[in-house]
Enzyme design. Structure first.
Site, PDB file in Angstrom:
ATOM      1  N   LYS A 246       2.019  -3.244   7.415  1.00 36.07           N
ATOM      2  CA  LYS A 246       2.322  -3.439   5.987  1.00 36.07           C
ATOM      3  C   LYS A 246       3.780  -3.036   5.699  1.00 36.07           C
ATOM      4  O   LYS A 246       4.470  -3.681   4.908  1.00 36.07           O
ATOM      5  CB  LYS A 246       1.364  -2.621   5.106  1.00 36.07           C
TER       6      LYS A 246
ATOM      7  N   TYR B 295      -2.153  -0.414  10.978  1.00 41.98           N
ATOM      8  CA  TYR B 295      -2.246  -1.096   9.680  1.00 41.98           C
ATOM      9  C   TYR B 295      -1.011  -0.795   8.820  1.00 41.98           C
ATOM     10  O   TYR B 295      -0.342  -1.717   8.333  1.00 41.98           O
ATOM     11  CB  TYR B 295      -3.518  -0.660   8.931  1.00 41.98           C
TER      12      TYR B 295
ATOM     13  N   THR C 137       0.816  -1.212   0.000  1.00 45.99           N
ATOM     14  CA  THR C 137       0.000   0.000   0.000  1.00 45.99           C
ATOM     15  C   THR C 137       0.853   1.268   0.000  1.00 45.99           C
ATOM     16  O   THR C 137       1.996   1.251   0.483  1.00 45.99           O
ATOM     17  CB  THR C 137      -0.894  -0.007   1.253  1.00 45.99           C
ATOM     18  N   ASP C 138       0.257   2.359  -0.477  1.00 47.25           N
ATOM     19  CA  ASP C 138       0.967   3.649  -0.406  1.00 47.25           C
ATOM     20  C   ASP C 138       1.032   4.175   1.030  1.00 47.25           C
ATOM     21  O   ASP C 138       1.814   5.088   1.329  1.00 47.25           O
ATOM     22  CB  ASP C 138       0.305   4.692  -1.328  1.00 47.25           C
ATOM     23  N   GLU C 139       0.219   3.586   1.935  1.00 44.82           N
ATOM     24  CA  GLU C 139       0.186   4.111   3.312  1.00 44.82           C
ATOM     25  C   GLU C 139       1.503   3.902   4.045  1.00 44.82           C
ATOM     26  O   GLU C 139       1.743   4.543   5.072  1.00 44.82           O
ATOM     27  CB  GLU C 139      -0.965   3.469   4.100  1.00 44.82           C
TER      28      GLU C 139
HETATM   29  P1  NAD Z   1      -9.702  -7.398   2.051  1.00 46.46           P
HETATM   30  O1  NAD Z   1      -9.727  -7.108   3.519  1.00 46.46           O
HETATM   31  O2  NAD Z   1     -10.911  -7.128   1.250  1.00 46.46           O
HETATM   32  O3  NAD Z   1      -9.315  -8.934   1.819  1.00 46.46           O
HETATM   33  C1  NAD Z   1      -8.304  -9.594   2.543  1.00 46.46           C
HETATM   34  C2  NAD Z   1      -8.467 -11.093   2.316  1.00 46.46           C
HETATM   35  O4  NAD Z   1      -7.400 -11.760   3.038  1.00 46.46           O
HETATM   36  C3  NAD Z   1      -9.787 -11.650   2.852  1.00 46.46           C
HETATM   37  O5  NAD Z   1     -10.346 -12.538   1.906  1.00 46.46           O
HETATM   38  C4  NAD Z   1      -9.379 -12.402   4.111  1.00 46.46           C
HETATM   39  O6  NAD Z   1     -10.225 -13.493   4.418  1.00 46.46           O
HETATM   40  C5  NAD Z   1      -7.965 -12.859   3.765  1.00 46.46           C
HETATM   41  N1  NAD Z   1      -7.137 -13.090   4.946  1.00 46.46           N
HETATM   42  C6  NAD Z   1      -6.971 -12.262   6.015  1.00 46.46           C
HETATM   43  N2  NAD Z   1      -6.166 -12.835   6.930  1.00 46.46           N
HETATM   44  C7  NAD Z   1      -5.804 -14.049   6.434  1.00 46.46           C
HETATM   45  C8  NAD Z   1      -4.988 -15.103   6.918  1.00 46.46           C
HETATM   46  N3  NAD Z   1      -4.392 -15.033   8.101  1.00 46.46           N
HETATM   47  N4  NAD Z   1      -4.833 -16.196   6.147  1.00 46.46           N
HETATM   48  C9  NAD Z   1      -5.452 -16.284   4.932  1.00 46.46           C
HETATM   49  N5  NAD Z   1      -6.233 -15.319   4.422  1.00 46.46           N
HETATM   50  C10 NAD Z   1      -6.418 -14.206   5.165  1.00 46.46           C
HETATM   51  O7  NAD Z   1      -8.444  -6.615   1.501  1.00 46.46           O
HETATM   52  P2  NAD Z   1      -8.234  -5.884   0.083  1.00 46.46           P
HETATM   53  O8  NAD Z   1      -8.770  -4.508   0.170  1.00 46.46           O
HETATM   54  O9  NAD Z   1      -8.667  -6.791  -0.991  1.00 46.46           O
HETATM   55  O10 NAD Z   1      -6.634  -5.766   0.066  1.00 46.46           O
HETATM   56  C11 NAD Z   1      -5.835  -6.828  -0.447  1.00 46.46           C
HETATM   57  C12 NAD Z   1      -4.371  -6.454  -0.312  1.00 46.46           C
HETATM   58  O11 NAD Z   1      -4.118  -5.258  -1.023  1.00 46.46           O
HETATM   59  C13 NAD Z   1      -3.932  -6.190   1.133  1.00 46.46           C
HETATM   60  O12 NAD Z   1      -2.641  -6.720   1.288  1.00 46.46           O
HETATM   61  C14 NAD Z   1      -3.921  -4.677   1.232  1.00 46.46           C
HETATM   62  O13 NAD Z   1      -2.977  -4.254   2.191  1.00 46.46           O
HETATM   63  C15 NAD Z   1      -3.519  -4.293  -0.165  1.00 46.46           C
HETATM   64  N6  NAD Z   1      -3.996  -2.981  -0.630  1.00 46.46           N
HETATM   65  C16 NAD Z   1      -5.328  -2.648  -0.527  1.00 46.46           C
HETATM   66  C17 NAD Z   1      -5.764  -1.432  -1.037  1.00 46.46           C
HETATM   67  C18 NAD Z   1      -7.219  -1.025  -0.965  1.00 46.46           C
HETATM   68  O14 NAD Z   1      -7.537   0.124  -1.296  1.00 46.46           O
HETATM   69  N7  NAD Z   1      -8.137  -1.900  -0.586  1.00 46.46           N
HETATM   70  C19 NAD Z   1      -4.841  -0.553  -1.626  1.00 46.46           C
HETATM   71  C20 NAD Z   1      -3.494  -0.913  -1.697  1.00 46.46           C
HETATM   72  C21 NAD Z   1      -3.091  -2.152  -1.207  1.00 46.46           C
HETATM   73  O1  DAU Z   2      -4.170   3.964   0.448  1.00 51.19           O
HETATM   74  C1  DAU Z   2      -4.381   2.593   0.325  1.00 51.19           C
HETATM   75  C2  DAU Z   2      -5.236   2.103   1.472  1.00 51.19           C
HETATM   76  O2  DAU Z   2      -6.559   2.572   1.224  1.00 51.19           O
HETATM   77  C3  DAU Z   2      -5.228   0.595   1.641  1.00 51.19           C
HETATM   78  O3  DAU Z   2      -3.930   0.162   1.966  1.00 51.19           O
HETATM   79  C4  DAU Z   2      -6.214   0.158   2.741  1.00 51.19           C
HETATM   80  O4  DAU Z   2      -6.259  -1.261   2.812  1.00 51.19           O
HETATM   81  C5  DAU Z   2      -7.584   0.707   2.395  1.00 51.19           C
HETATM   82  O5  DAU Z   2      -8.482   0.401   3.459  1.00 51.19           O
HETATM   83  C6  DAU Z   2      -7.536   2.205   2.173  1.00 51.19           C
HETATM   84  O6  DAU Z   2      -7.271   2.896   3.432  1.00 51.19           O
HETATM   85  P1  DAU Z   2      -8.037   4.255   3.805  1.00 51.19           P
HETATM   86  O7  DAU Z   2      -7.992   4.426   5.267  1.00 51.19           O
HETATM   87  O8  DAU Z   2      -7.567   5.384   2.965  1.00 51.19           O
HETATM   88  O9  DAU Z   2      -9.524   3.855   3.293  1.00 51.19           O
HETATM   89  P2  DAU Z   2     -10.968   4.104   3.934  1.00 51.19           P
HETATM   90  O10 DAU Z   2     -11.962   3.720   2.894  1.00 51.19           O
HETATM   91  O11 DAU Z   2     -11.108   3.512   5.292  1.00 51.19           O
HETATM   92  O12 DAU Z   2     -11.003   5.685   4.104  1.00 51.19           O
HETATM   93  C7  DAU Z   2     -10.809   6.560   2.997  1.00 51.19           C
HETATM   94  C8  DAU Z   2     -10.851   7.969   3.536  1.00 51.19           C
HETATM   95  O13 DAU Z   2     -12.199   8.268   3.948  1.00 51.19           O
HETATM   96  C9  DAU Z   2      -9.979   8.193   4.756  1.00 51.19           C
HETATM   97  O14 DAU Z   2      -9.443   9.508   4.702  1.00 51.19           O
HETATM   98  C10 DAU Z   2     -10.950   8.078   5.931  1.00 51.19           C
HETATM   99  C11 DAU Z   2     -12.237   8.596   5.342  1.00 51.19           C
HETATM  100  N1  DAU Z   2     -13.491   8.008   5.883  1.00 51.19           N
HETATM  101  C12 DAU Z   2     -13.593   6.639   5.908  1.00 51.19           C
HETATM  102  C13 DAU Z   2     -14.739   6.044   6.376  1.00 51.19           C
HETATM  103  C14 DAU Z   2     -14.842   4.529   6.440  1.00 51.19           C
HETATM  104  C15 DAU Z   2     -14.548   8.819   6.284  1.00 51.19           C
HETATM  105  O15 DAU Z   2     -14.443  10.071   6.234  1.00 51.19           O
HETATM  106  N2  DAU Z   2     -15.689   8.220   6.739  1.00 51.19           N
HETATM  107  C16 DAU Z   2     -15.820   6.860   6.823  1.00 51.19           C
HETATM  108  O16 DAU Z   2     -16.890   6.376   7.281  1.00 51.19           O
END
Ligand code: NAD
Ligand code: DAU
Length: 361
Positions: free
Chosen positions: A163, A159, A133-135
């Site tokens: 990561k 989180y 992630t970019d975080e």
């Molecule tokens: P998600 O939470 O939707 O899915 C995670 C999956 O991993 C789920 O299916 C869960 O059951 C499985 N999992 C969790 N713990 C496990 C374990 N111990 N063993 C086996 N499986 C397990 O997450 P996502 O949003 O699809 O993100 C996927 C990946 O991409 C993550 O590594 C996240 O850090 C990264 N990522 C997400 C975003 C985003 O915006 N969602 C952006 C950048 C990177």
């Molecule tokens: O940047 C990549 C990341 O983006 C991933 O690594 C994470 O897995 C993914 O969850 C996401 O993280 P964020 O914290 O940015 O996503 P989230 O959707 O939780 O929140 C997006 C923005 O919106 C953040 O600034 C918090 C804000 N927010 C979120 C929720 C859930 C609100 O203002 N209200 C809300 O109810």
């Protein structure tokens, strides 16, 4: 040929598995322990597809990992599995340390043991792709340039710290043992099958249910947004052509404040599903307490992946968000089953009570 995907029942992982099986004849072994975020409904269209082998098991289970490598001999690992929600990490960091750090360590060790036993050609061709992630880069001021791959890791939430730790482990396994790893650091994804705890699906689902649309703090925090299908294509490209040991930023060049995101969704819903009670969905916007330690701005410099691997996103934010809102409008049953926890019954009907079983989903 086979690839091992972890976390393939989650949001990005299931989009990746569906895309991959639609385009390639390689078998996908999909390891997922089905936390609250893992959902086999996402993969229902693969039922009976012999190219998809679903394994219900934990990343931290080293004997299971060893069995999977020995049995399936994957040519690559694509590692999505993680605890992914920042708010949950603030309230309960333990699972994040366990899955994101210990789980990644166990997977690296199992992959290394498998890789050590390969012949020279297979060793050179093997890939371990770590999805991050970019975080990990921390937060930006409005004046800062976007995150480049050379930025230091300065994570601010449990989180992002977990990561960042996993990124460092992956880097070390390359530097020390020579494992051919690739790391991708991507910005915020949105699209079909995203669990409705994240901002975009939460706002869509709450808006339709007549509930408040919670904005943390002043709502002027900025994120870069990328359609999930574009992220999946970028991962494919890095897997095919990335240089082992390198990291690649992935982003959409779509910086937007949270308020603007929410207003855009409200506007689309006003057009596609006008409120029965009259007025606009924006009336439901509610300012709530800010997230502790909330990062102010993320932005991604995605020039390296464009320059070296020729990847650019296909969707603009306007096209991607319209598709996403339409998908949620067309799949109320997917949301309802999550809200009722009903998809767990689906798992039991298909796989019984077995926990570490294997099945073709
Ligand atoms: P998600 O939470 O939707 O899915 C995670 C999956 O991993 C789920 O299916 C869960 O059951 C499985 N999992 C969790 N713990 C496990 C374990 N111990 N063993 C086996 N499986 C397990 O997450 P996502 O949003 O699809 O993100 C996927 C990946 O991409 C993550 O590594 C996240 O850090 C990264 N990522 C997400 C975003 C985003 O915006 N969602 C952006 C950048 C990177
Ligand atoms: O940047 C990549 C990341 O983006 C991933 O690594 C994470 O897995 C993914 O969850 C996401 O993280 P964020 O914290 O940015 O996503 P989230 O959707 O939780 O929140 C997006 C923005 O919106 C953040 O600034 C918090 C804000 N927010 C979120 C929720 C859930 C609100 O203002 N209200 C809300 O109810």
């Amino acid at each position: 040929m086979t690839v091992l995907v972890t976390g393939g029942a989650g949001f990005i992982g299931s989009n990746f598995v569906l895309d991959r099986l639609a385009r390639s004849s390689e078998t996908v072994v999909n390891l997922d322990n089905l936390t609250y975020a893992g959902n086999l409904d996402n993969l229902a269209s693969l039922q009976g597809n012999p190219g998809h082998v679903f394994v219900h098991g934990d990343l931290c289970d080293r004997p299971l990992l060893d069995r999977l490598f020995a049995q399936h001999r994957p040519r690559a690992v694509i590692h999505f599995a993680a605890e992914s929600h920042v708010d949950r990490s603030i309230h309960g960091p333990e699972d994040f340390i366990q899955t994101n750090i210990v789980g990644t360590f166990r997977l690296l060790e199992a992959a290394r043991a498998h890789w050590d036993g390969l012949d020279a050609r297979q060793k050179a061709d093997f890939r371990f792709l770590h999805v991050s992630t970019d975080e990990v880069y921390g937060t930006l001021t409005p004046q800062d340039p976007p995150f480049a791959e050379t930025n230091p890791h300065l994570p601010n939430s449990p989180y992002s710290a977990s990561k960042a730790a996993s990124d460092h482990l992956v880097r070390a396994w390359h530097h020390t043992y020579g494992l051919p790893v690739l790391t991708t650091n991507c910005s915020n994804n949105y699209g079909p099958y995203q669990f409705p705890e994240k901002l975009i699906p939460l706002v869509i689902v709450n808006a339709l249910a007549g509930k408040p649309l919670p904005i943390y703090g002043d709502g002027l925090q900025v994120r870069d947004w990328l359609y999930v299908g574009d992220h999946c294509q970028a991962i494919e490209r890095v897997l095919e052509a990335g240089t082992p040991g390198e990291t690649y930023n992935i982003g959409g060049w779509n910086e937007m404040s949270n308020l603007r995101i929410v207003a855009t969704i409200c506007g689309l819903l006003d057009e596609l599903r006008p409120r029965a009670s009259g007025g606009g969905y924006a009336d439901q916007i509610t300012y709530v307490a800010d997230r502790p330690g909330h990062d102010r701005r993320y932005a991604i410099d995605a020039r390296k992946i464009q320059r070296e691997l020729g990847w650019t996103p296909a969707e603009t934010f306007e096209t991607g968000i319209r598709k996403t809102v339409a998908w949620y409008l067309q799949h109320p049953e997917w949301v309802a089953r999550i809200q009722q926890g009903g998809y767990r019954d689906w798992i039991q009907r298909h796989y019984g009570e077995a926990s570490a079983g294997e099945a073709s989903a």
